[in-house]
Design an enzyme around this catalytic site. Structure first.
Site, PDB file in Angstrom:
ATOM      1  N   ARG A  56      21.515 -24.885 -51.911  1.00  0.00           N
ATOM      2  CA  ARG A  56      20.675 -26.073 -52.022  1.00  0.00           C
ATOM      3  C   ARG A  56      19.270 -25.670 -52.471  1.00  0.00           C
ATOM      4  O   ARG A  56      18.907 -24.504 -52.438  1.00  0.00           O
ATOM      5  CB  ARG A  56      20.581 -26.785 -50.662  1.00  0.00           C
ATOM      6  CG  ARG A  56      21.839 -27.504 -50.257  1.00  0.00           C
ATOM      7  CD  ARG A  56      21.754 -28.008 -48.832  1.00  0.00           C
ATOM      8  NE  ARG A  56      21.738 -26.916 -47.864  1.00  0.00           N
ATOM      9  CZ  ARG A  56      21.558 -27.046 -46.561  1.00  0.00           C
ATOM     10  NH1 ARG A  56      21.371 -28.239 -46.055  1.00  0.00           N
ATOM     11  NH2 ARG A  56      21.573 -25.997 -45.760  1.00  0.00           N
ATOM     12  N   LYS A 115      16.315 -23.702 -45.850  1.00  0.00           N
ATOM     13  CA  LYS A 115      16.632 -22.950 -44.625  1.00  0.00           C
ATOM     14  C   LYS A 115      15.421 -22.150 -44.159  1.00  0.00           C
ATOM     15  O   LYS A 115      14.439 -21.961 -44.889  1.00  0.00           O
ATOM     16  CB  LYS A 115      17.813 -21.992 -44.877  1.00  0.00           C
ATOM     17  CG  LYS A 115      19.126 -22.708 -45.150  1.00  0.00           C
ATOM     18  CD  LYS A 115      19.518 -23.718 -44.075  1.00  0.00           C
ATOM     19  CE  LYS A 115      20.033 -23.073 -42.811  1.00  0.00           C
ATOM     20  NZ  LYS A 115      20.519 -24.123 -41.852  1.00  0.00           N
ATOM     21  N   TYR A 134      13.993 -26.629 -42.718  1.00  0.00           N
ATOM     22  CA  TYR A 134      14.761 -26.541 -41.473  1.00  0.00           C
ATOM     23  C   TYR A 134      14.431 -25.215 -40.801  1.00  0.00           C
ATOM     24  O   TYR A 134      14.364 -24.174 -41.470  1.00  0.00           O
ATOM     25  CB  TYR A 134      16.269 -26.561 -41.762  1.00  0.00           C
ATOM     26  CG  TYR A 134      16.810 -27.913 -42.119  1.00  0.00           C
ATOM     27  CD1 TYR A 134      16.729 -28.975 -41.223  1.00  0.00           C
ATOM     28  CD2 TYR A 134      17.420 -28.145 -43.341  1.00  0.00           C
ATOM     29  CE1 TYR A 134      17.225 -30.230 -41.547  1.00  0.00           C
ATOM     30  CE2 TYR A 134      17.927 -29.391 -43.681  1.00  0.00           C
ATOM     31  CZ  TYR A 134      17.825 -30.426 -42.771  1.00  0.00           C
ATOM     32  OH  TYR A 134      18.317 -31.663 -43.091  1.00  0.00           O
ATOM     33  N   HIS A 136      15.248 -24.698 -36.821  1.00  0.00           N
ATOM     34  CA  HIS A 136      16.168 -24.503 -35.690  1.00  0.00           C
ATOM     35  C   HIS A 136      15.749 -23.292 -34.858  1.00  0.00           C
ATOM     36  O   HIS A 136      16.498 -22.329 -34.685  1.00  0.00           O
ATOM     37  CB  HIS A 136      17.610 -24.345 -36.192  1.00  0.00           C
ATOM     38  CG  HIS A 136      18.099 -25.566 -36.928  1.00  0.00           C
ATOM     39  ND1 HIS A 136      18.410 -26.748 -36.284  1.00  0.00           N
ATOM     40  CD2 HIS A 136      18.298 -25.791 -38.240  1.00  0.00           C
ATOM     41  CE1 HIS A 136      18.787 -27.653 -37.179  1.00  0.00           C
ATOM     42  NE2 HIS A 136      18.723 -27.094 -38.369  1.00  0.00           N
ATOM     43  N   GLU A 158      14.077 -30.715 -38.756  1.00  0.00           N
ATOM     44  CA  GLU A 158      14.979 -31.257 -37.734  1.00  0.00           C
ATOM     45  C   GLU A 158      14.267 -31.852 -36.532  1.00  0.00           C
ATOM     46  O   GLU A 158      14.912 -32.522 -35.725  1.00  0.00           O
ATOM     47  CB  GLU A 158      15.993 -30.191 -37.270  1.00  0.00           C
ATOM     48  CG  GLU A 158      15.458 -29.084 -36.381  1.00  0.00           C
ATOM     49  CD  GLU A 158      14.802 -27.944 -37.160  1.00  0.00           C
ATOM     50  OE1 GLU A 158      14.667 -28.066 -38.387  1.00  0.00           O
ATOM     51  OE2 GLU A 158      14.401 -26.947 -36.528  1.00  0.00           O
ATOM     52  N   VAL A 219      26.562 -36.670 -36.714  1.00  0.00           N
ATOM     53  CA  VAL A 219      27.695 -35.794 -37.041  1.00  0.00           C
ATOM     54  C   VAL A 219      28.988 -36.429 -36.530  1.00  0.00           C
ATOM     55  O   VAL A 219      29.979 -36.552 -37.258  1.00  0.00           O
ATOM     56  CB  VAL A 219      27.511 -34.387 -36.414  1.00  0.00           C
ATOM     57  CG1 VAL A 219      28.819 -33.600 -36.412  1.00  0.00           C
ATOM     58  CG2 VAL A 219      26.432 -33.607 -37.164  1.00  0.00           C
ATOM     59  N   ASP A 310      24.220 -24.335 -35.236  1.00  0.00           N
ATOM     60  CA  ASP A 310      22.840 -24.044 -35.657  1.00  0.00           C
ATOM     61  C   ASP A 310      21.861 -24.170 -34.508  1.00  0.00           C
ATOM     62  O   ASP A 310      20.723 -23.714 -34.593  1.00  0.00           O
ATOM     63  CB  ASP A 310      22.419 -24.943 -36.838  1.00  0.00           C
ATOM     64  CG  ASP A 310      22.478 -26.423 -36.489  1.00  0.00           C
ATOM     65  OD1 ASP A 310      23.062 -26.780 -35.452  1.00  0.00           O
ATOM     66  OD2 ASP A 310      21.930 -27.229 -37.260  1.00  0.00           O
ATOM     67  N   VAL A 338      30.117 -22.155 -39.352  1.00  0.00           N
ATOM     68  CA  VAL A 338      29.151 -22.074 -40.468  1.00  0.00           C
ATOM     69  C   VAL A 338      27.883 -22.855 -40.109  1.00  0.00           C
ATOM     70  O   VAL A 338      27.944 -24.048 -39.810  1.00  0.00           O
ATOM     71  CB  VAL A 338      29.777 -22.609 -41.776  1.00  0.00           C
ATOM     72  CG1 VAL A 338      28.740 -22.626 -42.897  1.00  0.00           C
ATOM     73  CG2 VAL A 338      30.983 -21.751 -42.167  1.00  0.00           C
ATOM     74  N   ASN A 340      25.322 -23.464 -42.010  1.00  0.00           N
ATOM     75  CA  ASN A 340      24.746 -24.265 -43.101  1.00  0.00           C
ATOM     76  C   ASN A 340      25.875 -24.912 -43.903  1.00  0.00           C
ATOM     77  O   ASN A 340      26.010 -24.687 -45.107  1.00  0.00           O
ATOM     78  CB  ASN A 340      23.828 -23.419 -43.991  1.00  0.00           C
ATOM     79  CG  ASN A 340      24.517 -22.198 -44.576  1.00  0.00           C
ATOM     80  OD1 ASN A 340      25.529 -21.734 -44.059  1.00  0.00           O
ATOM     81  ND2 ASN A 340      23.980 -21.682 -45.652  1.00  0.00           N
TER      82      ASN A 340
END
Ligand SMILES: NC(=O)c1ccc[n+]([C@@H]2O[C@H](COP(=O)([O-])OP(=O)(O)OC[C@H]3O[C@@H](n4cnc5c(N)ncnc54)[C@H](O)[C@@H]3O)[C@@H](O)[C@H]2O)c1
Length: 411
Positions: A56, A115, A134, A136, A158, A219, A310, A338, A340
């Site tokens: 991305r 990221k 992001y 996290h 986030e 989600v 994450d 995963v 991402n």
């Protein structure tokens, strides 16, 4: 040095309320970057993502046009858009300077990323530079320490949060990840991919697969949409009864809603062919909901997709994996971790993400960081680190520290 660094003056471009460019210039998207840079705008840098499998990019052509049109200079690292099928010449045509990684990190007041910075990027961060991406941070104290040490202002997508509790910059990626969780789960349920050999839809005469979804947030509901669409037998669990009521209304009896307790999770896990973890306590480490003992009681060849990995994951046996090696097996259960997932569909994800981030990036650039944060409380909630101080309470808690209120730092 890992403690807070002494506050030093911010680069002017990052903090001052900047004059708005004349209307004629703002309305013109085709100005050269040099021309827009001269009218006092901020320099915005877009590095190429280097996390394994990440394709991305944090800005599209539409973003370049909007930022340059608002009087800013945009530096895009060469090939940053390649994974999302956005060519260098598309960026350049819209006013960006397509350049080297050194120029992007070295020249930008505001870095837009997807990221978190990786260790090889830590030395590139500069004191007072604004990082909007992001992060996290709660499960990775080493990264928090690196950001504190670098003296950056780290605003995490986030944790940008509206007054109603919604997370506008997490939502689009959660929509992608939720839908993908079922698509990926269905793939790994195939025998040749290590799974139990289940077609989630079933066929006439053979029952559909059983999908259990932990969390009825973004989600969870998006996973449920895809699973219901496939014709699977779907259960969804949450501790928030309003979310369950909403799911019940939305799916009109096509999903089973269950209150989430240790007991109910143990019960449903034993029946699950596909178990999806989609829980969140904003900014905090994910709650551990599925123990290793529960995993051991699941069916051989069942699949778990812990989307919440994450934030540390809600399944005891999960650990982060990459798109190159997405799965591993514990107690006969295929684990997909995963961190991402949206990177698997970068074109869709880049556009979904930047649709949501661009208005905030424009606000930061055009007002200056401090005024933008004072004016926009949702954006202010995104500040995790401010120049050596940990601001977000959950991130500070994960480090065993007390958070510094942002208001005290903004003055
Ligand atoms: N792996 C990836 O690529 C990826 C991509 C996007 C999002 N995510 C992650 O997915 C997670 C979920 O995100 P979201 O946008 O759906 O969050 P959300 O806030 O919309 O939903 C989370 C839900 O979890 C529920 N919850 C909290 N504790 C629970 C418990 N004990 N049992 C059951 N439900 C509980 C909440 O009530 C809420 O409804 C986050 O950690 C997010 O970062 C990961």
């Amino acid at each position: 040095m890992s403690g807070p660094v002494a506050p030093a003056p911010l680069p002017r471009a990052a903090i001052t309320e900047r004059p708005r460019p004349p209307p004629l210039l703002r309305a013109t998207g085709s100005l050269t970057a040099a021309a827009t840079g001269r009218i006092g705008g901020m320099v915005i840098g877009v590095p190429r993502e280097i996390k394994a499998g990440e394709q991305r990019v944090a800005l599209t052509g539409a973003g370049v046009r909007a930022l340059c049109g608002a009087g800013h200079r945009v530096l895009v690292e060469r090939d940053a858009g390649a994974g999302s099928a956005i060519r260098n010449d598309e960026y350049a045509k819209l006013g960006a300077e397509v350049t080297s990684v050194d120029e992007v990190w070295g020249g930008a007041d505001l870095i837009l990323k997807v990221k978190e910075p990786l260790p090889e990027e830590y030395p590139r961060m500069r004191d007072g530079q604004v990082l909007f991406t992001y992060l996290h941070l709660a499960p990775v104290p080493d990264l928090t320490r690196a950001l504190v040490k670098a003296g950056v202002i780290a605003i995490a997508y986030e944790t940008v949060q509206r007054a109603d509790g919604s997370l506008p910059l997490l939502t689009p990626m959660s929509e992608v990840a939720g839908r993908l969780a079922v698509q990926e789960g269905a793939f790994y349920l195939a025998k040749a991919h290590g799974g139990r050999g289940i077609l989630l839809s079933g066929v006439p005469g053979v029952p559909p697969g059983n999908v259990v979804i932990l969390g009825a947030g973004t989600v969870g509901l998006n996973a449920a949409k895809t699973a219901v669409g496939l014709g699977a037998d779907v259960s969804i669990l949450d501790v928030n009864l309003d979310r369950l009521r909403y799911a019940d209304d939305l799916f009109r009896g096509q999903v089973v809603t269950l209150y989430s307790t240790a007991y109910s999770i143990e019960q449903v896990a034993q029946r699950a062919d596909l178990l999806i973890g989609g829980v969140l306590i904003t900014g905090a480490r994910a709650p551990l909901l599925v123990s290793a003992a529960t995993i051991a009681q699941m069916k051989e060849g069942a699949v778990v997709v812990d989307v919440a990995v994450d934030q540390g994951g809600c399944i005891e046996t999960i650990h982060p994996t990459t798109l190159f090696e997405p799965t591993y097996v514990v107690s006969g259960v295929v684990h997909y971790g995963v961190a991402n997932m949206p990177a698997l569909v970068p074109r869709t994800s880049t556009f979904a993400l930047t649709n949501a981030t661009l208005p905030y990036a424009l606000e930061l650039a055009s007002r200056g960081v401090a005024p933008a944060l004072r004016r926009n409380p949702a954006l202010a909630k995104g500040v995790n680190i401010w120049r050596g101080r940990t601001v977000h309470p959950a991130v500070a808690h994960a480090l065993g520290e007390r958070a510094t209120p942002l208001e005290a730092l903004l003055g």
